[in-house]
Write an enzyme that holds these catalytic residues in place. Structure first.
Site, PDB file in Angstrom:
ATOM      1  N   CYS A  14      31.819  79.614 -17.043  1.00 21.63           N
ATOM      2  CA  CYS A  14      33.194  80.030 -16.774  1.00 21.63           C
ATOM      3  C   CYS A  14      34.083  79.350 -17.814  1.00 21.63           C
ATOM      4  O   CYS A  14      33.590  78.909 -18.854  1.00 21.63           O
ATOM      5  CB  CYS A  14      33.620  79.720 -15.339  1.00 21.63           C
ATOM      6  SG  CYS A  14      33.759  77.971 -14.898  1.00 21.63           S
ATOM      7  N   ASN A  17      34.400  75.041 -16.347  1.00 22.39           N
ATOM      8  CA  ASN A  17      33.201  74.473 -15.725  1.00 22.39           C
ATOM      9  C   ASN A  17      33.523  73.521 -14.580  1.00 22.39           C
ATOM     10  O   ASN A  17      32.855  72.520 -14.385  1.00 22.39           O
ATOM     11  CB  ASN A  17      32.321  73.799 -16.778  1.00 22.39           C
ATOM     12  CG  ASN A  17      30.923  73.455 -16.289  1.00 22.39           C
ATOM     13  OD1 ASN A  17      30.349  72.440 -16.681  1.00 22.39           O
ATOM     14  ND2 ASN A  17      30.347  74.280 -15.455  1.00 22.39           N
ATOM     15  N   CYS A  19      34.988  75.197 -11.397  1.00 20.80           N
ATOM     16  CA  CYS A  19      35.112  76.008 -10.182  1.00 20.80           C
ATOM     17  C   CYS A  19      33.949  76.988 -10.044  1.00 20.80           C
ATOM     18  O   CYS A  19      33.036  76.774  -9.250  1.00 20.80           O
ATOM     19  CB  CYS A  19      36.443  76.781 -10.155  1.00 20.80           C
ATOM     20  SG  CYS A  19      37.916  75.744 -10.063  1.00 20.80           S
ATOM     21  N   ARG A  20      33.987  78.052 -10.819  1.00 24.96           N
ATOM     22  CA  ARG A  20      33.032  79.145 -10.636  1.00 24.96           C
ATOM     23  C   ARG A  20      31.625  78.803 -11.097  1.00 24.96           C
ATOM     24  O   ARG A  20      30.658  79.008 -10.344  1.00 24.96           O
ATOM     25  CB  ARG A  20      33.524  80.395 -11.370  1.00 24.96           C
ATOM     26  CG  ARG A  20      34.835  80.918 -10.810  1.00 24.96           C
ATOM     27  CD  ARG A  20      35.415  82.015 -11.659  1.00 24.96           C
ATOM     28  NE  ARG A  20      35.920  81.480 -12.918  1.00 24.96           N
ATOM     29  CZ  ARG A  20      36.378  82.217 -13.920  1.00 24.96           C
ATOM     30  NH1 ARG A  20      36.370  83.540 -13.816  1.00 24.96           N
ATOM     31  NH2 ARG A  20      36.844  81.657 -15.013  1.00 24.96           N
ATOM     32  N   SER A  21      31.469  78.318 -12.320  1.00 25.32           N
ATOM     33  CA  SER A  21      30.101  78.098 -12.822  1.00 25.32           C
ATOM     34  C   SER A  21      29.372  76.965 -12.110  1.00 25.32           C
ATOM     35  O   SER A  21      28.175  77.105 -11.834  1.00 25.32           O
ATOM     36  CB  SER A  21      30.079  77.933 -14.347  1.00 25.32           C
ATOM     37  OG  SER A  21      30.900  76.892 -14.790  1.00 25.32           O
ATOM     38  N   ASP A 131      38.916  83.721 -11.022  1.00 30.29           N
ATOM     39  CA  ASP A 131      39.147  82.279 -11.135  1.00 30.29           C
ATOM     40  C   ASP A 131      40.021  81.830  -9.964  1.00 30.29           C
ATOM     41  O   ASP A 131      41.167  82.275  -9.829  1.00 30.29           O
ATOM     42  CB  ASP A 131      39.836  81.965 -12.459  1.00 30.29           C
ATOM     43  CG  ASP A 131      39.914  80.475 -12.740  1.00 30.29           C
ATOM     44  OD1 ASP A 131      39.679  79.655 -11.821  1.00 30.29           O
ATOM     45  OD2 ASP A 131      40.205  80.124 -13.893  1.00 30.29           O
TER      46      ASP A 131
END
Length: 164
Positions: A14, A17, A19-21, A131
């Site tokens: 993301c 690095n 939140c999402r990934s 995001d």
């Protein structure tokens, strides 16, 4: 079922690095552990930008993951490196912007490794994992649901590949 000794490596990407990934990394690691194949598939996450190097995932991401049985507090943010394109078999972007950034960084002969993570969950009918950074808790819950669906689809594909 017999698996080859060769290990596959997956990188979730993301922007920062945090939140999402890392959520995707944690969800996928747990899925691999639950199926007792974590020794066959390497997993990591990174960001296309260096905003949060060395930081833990966002506290809201950690709390959402922990509430669902996934631990990500031990992860640390890092930026995608040139070596990642050599090391990883699957480089999975959380959205089209990050996929474009990855393609800009990637050697021309390795761009086929870059895919959108949500392509592994077509039933979700979204191409990007949104995001959640500037939103509320509901955004983190949505991210967890989306990455869980995509992780299951990815696992099914990799498991079929490993079984060949």
């Amino acid at each position: 079922m017999k698996y080859p000794e060769q290990r596959l490596n997956v990188l979730f990407v993301c922007m920062g690095n945090i939140c999402r990934s890392p959520t995707a990394e944690g969800v996928f690691r747990k899925l691999l552990k639950d199926h007792d194949v974590e020794h066959l598939i390497g997993v990591d996450s990174a960001g296309t930008h260096a905003y949060h190097l060395g930081e833990r995932p966002d506290q809201r991401a950690c709390e959402t993951a922990r509430a669902r049985g996934v631990e990500i507090r031990d992860l640390r943010a890092r930026r995608v490196t040139a070596e990642d394109f050599e090391r990883f078999d699957y480089i999975l972007a959380m959205d089209e912007d990050n996929a474009a950034n990855l393609r800009d960084l990637c050697p021309p002969n390795m761009t086929e490794k870059i895919k959108l993570f949500m392509d592994f969950a077509p039933e979700q009918q979204v191409r990007d994992v949104p995001d959640p950074y500037y939103g509320g808790q509901r955004g983190f819950e949505r991210v967890f649901d989306l990455v869980t669906a995509a992780a299951q689809g990815l696992f099914a594909e990799l498991n079929a590949h490993l079984s060949d």
